[in-house]
Design a protein around this motif. Structure first.
Motif, PDB file in Angstrom:
ATOM      1  N   ASP A 105       1.177  -4.256  -7.584  1.00 42.63           N
ATOM      2  CA  ASP A 105      -0.237  -4.629  -7.723  1.00 42.63           C
ATOM      3  C   ASP A 105      -1.158  -3.426  -7.625  1.00 42.63           C
ATOM      4  OD1 ASP A 105      -0.163  -7.597  -7.916  1.00 42.63           O
ATOM      5  OD2 ASP A 105       0.839  -7.416  -5.985  1.00 42.63           O
ATOM      6  N   PHE A 106      -0.847  -2.516  -6.729  1.00 43.78           N
ATOM      7  CA  PHE A 106      -1.707  -1.348  -6.549  1.00 43.78           C
ATOM      8  C   PHE A 106      -0.949  -0.304  -5.730  1.00 43.78           C
ATOM      9  CE2 PHE A 106      -2.451  -4.188  -3.004  1.00 43.78           C
ATOM     10  CZ  PHE A 106      -2.517  -3.360  -1.892  1.00 43.78           C
ATOM     11  N   VAL A 126      -5.925   0.484   2.263  1.00 42.09           N
ATOM     12  CA  VAL A 126      -5.838  -0.396   1.096  1.00 42.09           C
ATOM     13  C   VAL A 126      -7.185  -0.481   0.383  1.00 42.09           C
ATOM     14  CG1 VAL A 126      -5.414  -2.798   0.383  1.00 42.09           C
ATOM     15  CG2 VAL A 126      -4.020  -1.766   2.175  1.00 42.09           C
ATOM     16  N   ARG A 129     -10.626  -4.561  -2.551  1.00 37.31           N
ATOM     17  CA  ARG A 129     -10.430  -5.843  -3.231  1.00 37.31           C
ATOM     18  C   ARG A 129      -9.083  -6.487  -2.914  1.00 37.31           C
ATOM     19  NH1 ARG A 129      -7.511  -5.487  -8.471  1.00 37.31           N
ATOM     20  NH2 ARG A 129      -8.377  -7.546  -8.837  1.00 37.31           N
ATOM     21  N   TRP A 130      -8.146  -5.710  -2.387  1.00 39.60           N
ATOM     22  CA  TRP A 130      -6.815  -6.256  -2.115  1.00 39.60           C
ATOM     23  C   TRP A 130      -6.641  -6.716  -0.669  1.00 39.60           C
ATOM     24  CZ3 TRP A 130      -4.057  -7.606  -6.120  1.00 39.60           C
ATOM     25  CH2 TRP A 130      -4.243  -6.929  -7.330  1.00 39.60           C
ATOM     26  N   TYR A 133      -5.827 -10.405   0.609  1.00 41.61           N
ATOM     27  CA  TYR A 133      -4.509 -11.024   0.530  1.00 41.61           C
ATOM     28  C   TYR A 133      -3.562 -10.584   1.641  1.00 41.61           C
ATOM     29  CZ  TYR A 133      -6.209 -11.785  -4.233  1.00 41.61           C
ATOM     30  OH  TYR A 133      -6.967 -12.129  -5.327  1.00 41.61           O
ATOM     31  N   GLU A 185       3.214  -4.504  -3.442  1.00 41.05           N
ATOM     32  CA  GLU A 185       3.201  -5.807  -4.115  1.00 41.05           C
ATOM     33  C   GLU A 185       2.850  -6.860  -3.072  1.00 41.05           C
ATOM     34  OE1 GLU A 185       6.189  -9.100  -6.113  1.00 41.05           O
ATOM     35  OE2 GLU A 185       6.673  -6.975  -6.420  1.00 41.05           O
ATOM     36  N   ILE A 186       1.758  -7.580  -3.296  1.00 37.24           N
ATOM     37  CA  ILE A 186       1.355  -8.607  -2.351  1.00 37.24           C
ATOM     38  C   ILE A 186       2.233  -9.844  -2.516  1.00 37.24           C
ATOM     39  CG2 ILE A 186      -1.017  -7.789  -2.176  1.00 37.24           C
ATOM     40  CD1 ILE A 186      -1.820  -9.968  -4.105  1.00 37.24           C
ATOM     41  N   GLN A 191      -1.403 -14.965  -2.355  1.00 36.04           N
ATOM     42  CA  GLN A 191      -2.411 -14.688  -3.383  1.00 36.04           C
ATOM     43  C   GLN A 191      -2.912 -15.977  -4.024  1.00 36.04           C
ATOM     44  OE1 GLN A 191      -1.073 -12.614  -6.888  1.00 36.04           O
ATOM     45  NE2 GLN A 191      -3.110 -11.847  -7.353  1.00 36.04           N
ATOM     46  N   ASP A 195      -6.794 -17.228  -3.693  1.00 38.65           N
ATOM     47  CA  ASP A 195      -7.590 -17.356  -4.917  1.00 38.65           C
ATOM     48  C   ASP A 195      -8.021 -18.794  -5.166  1.00 38.65           C
ATOM     49  OD1 ASP A 195      -7.452 -14.670  -5.403  1.00 38.65           O
ATOM     50  OD2 ASP A 195      -5.870 -14.790  -6.901  1.00 38.65           O
TER      51      ASP A 195
END
Length: 235
Positions: A105-106, A126, A129-130, A133, A185-186, A191, A195
């Motif tokens: 993911d990031f 981090v 925006r992440w 989660y 990777e979340i 997630q 969301d």
């Protein structure tokens, strides 16, 4: 799919750059490639890669496109670099960690390391925006390893994981120093839950949502805290 249980450490043997593509030859631990076939998936530092050529009993090649290089740590690898590796899970395999897709993911930065007796604590910074989660006691995948979040500070934008000696022995984490970049990777179930809650609030409150966010902030809370998944679906 992968389980997040690192099966070995591989070494970059060669790198071949072509327009829009980089090919890695990885040297694997003895026996890792047994039964491996062209087209099989291997998680390399958490990135799902496809075997394109079997060189010999312990070496295989992988092609990595520019988008994957841009979004992960693979662009920074050099000959001799080491990676956590795991082969794709077979049907019915025990999930010792948690299900991973191999889609990073990031990237995040290893901001600090503490070493209490017989432990190794990594604090990871981090992107804002992440953080929504990431929750204490929840799962997170770091360089392909399934780990449990020990602490998380949403305002400061960091979380911590504790590693036991066996994890350090079986992975590359012992080699990582402050400032190192890591693939994250979340956990997908978290997630989806977060969301869904945020979308429901947005749909129902509409124009009132900014006012709610302001009110929560005045109380030291946030929408992210409201959308925290129940303990039953955390680690």
């Amino acid at each position: 799919m992968f389980t997040g249980i690192v099966q070995g450490v591989a070494r970059v043997a060669t790198i071949n750059d072509r327009p829009g593509l980089r090919t890695f030859t990885l040297a694997f631990p003895a026996g890792f490639c047994a039964g491996l076939e062209i087209g099989a998936s291997v998680a390399c530092d958490g990135v799902c890669l496809t075997v394109t050529h079997l060189v010999d009993a312990d070496h295989a090649e992988f092609d990595v496109m520019q988008q994957s290089l841009a979004l992960t740590t693979l662009a920074g690898l050099a000959v001799g670099s080491c990676l956590n590796v795991e082969r794709a899970a077979r049907d019915g395999a025990e999930i010792g960690g948690h299900p991973l897709s191999g889609h990073v993911d990031f990237t995040a930065v290893l901001a600090g390391i503490r070493r209490p007796e017989n432990n190794h604590v990594m604090r990871i910074q981090v992107p804002e925006r992440w953080m929504r989660y990431i929750f204490a006691k929840g799962y997170i995948a770091i360089n392909g390893a399934s780990l449990t979040v020990a602490e998380a500070d949403r305002k400061a934008g960091w979380f911590e994981v504790w590693l036991i000696p066996e994890t350090l022995r079986a992975t590359t984490f012992a080699e990582k120093g402050e400032g190192a970049t890591l693939n994250i990777e979340i956990e997908r179930q978290t997630q989806v839950f977060v969301d869904t809650v945020r979308d429901a609030l947005d749909e129902r409150l509409g124009p009132l949502l900014p006012a709610l966010e302001k009110l929560l902030a005045s109380q030291g809370a946030s929408l992210d805290a409201l959308s925290e998944p129940p303990k039953s679906i955390q680690a």
